[in-house]
Write a protein that holds these residues in place. Sequence first.
Motif: not given
Length: 326
Positions: A77-80, A91-97
């Motif tokens: 998904f997109f985050v501004h 919305m961003i976690t350490g498991d994300d890229v």
Amino acid sequence: MSTNHDNFDFIQSGQRVIEIEASAALALKERIDDNFKKACQLILQCKGRVIVTGMGKSGHVGNKIAATLASTGTPAFFVHPGEASHGDLGMITGDDVVIGISNSGKTEEVLNIVPLIKRKGAPLISMAGDAKSMLATQADVHLDISVKEEACSLGLAPTASTTATLVMGDALAVALLEARGFTADDFALSHPGGSLGRRLLLLVEHIMHVGDKIPLIKQGVTISRALLEMSSKGLGMTGILNDNDELVGIFTDGDLRRMLDQGMDIQTTMIEDVMSKNPKTIHPHILAVEALNIMDKSKITALMVVDNNKPVGALNMHDLLRAGVV
């Protein structure tokens, strides 16, 4: 600003833009390298989501890239970036890229959240036009989206650069799709609505004619009896059964025309003498789009639906048209 457009060469201008943008896209081929491979591996190993961020035109393209990834098997998904600085970073976690996009690599709103992304431990993939920029050097992997020139004659409006960014994003999405073994059925689960969903999810059993609406006759009858069955069911064909109610043949409008050309008598000619043996059939649990493929390849317009060689339904091209499969 001039308002006299009478002598302006719109065709030449449009063609020049396409040439510049096509060249920018083609130049990316040489940059599908080890960095591209590392980016794909980072995403494949990701336990969370792919977060795409970018400002302005890069943000618009980033939104499209996130949507393409999500619909092809890579949750994204997109985050501004501006909103991220005011709470959406949660919305961003350490498991994300995270994929950070900036043509200059110096976009303030994107750079402001880089330290926080790093602190969370999320890998960062940069897509920038300057390999020496802050965004590129801070990233775990950098993908070069630089262009020789913008298609805008002023060199100001992002044109070729946004095209290059979109193409690089598509390259990532498709490479990941193929690596995952993503199928048409998987794609359908993300696209259940509209004609695309109908094409990919609809089964033969959902649209076939069943019960008394199936055109069927037994062996040992004349062509005239077959014509009565075809006329009453209106599918342009009839199936022929043996004594065990198994399908042994089919007789169609096309067979009738060929038979009449040969001067055969419909009152005396037996159906088994003119039917097509070993006809094309389909199982009820097969996707309807496969019925369309069989009809196209075999140049036929109708199919009997069988289970264990016994007819359970029938359909023709009109049924596929009504269902939106064609």
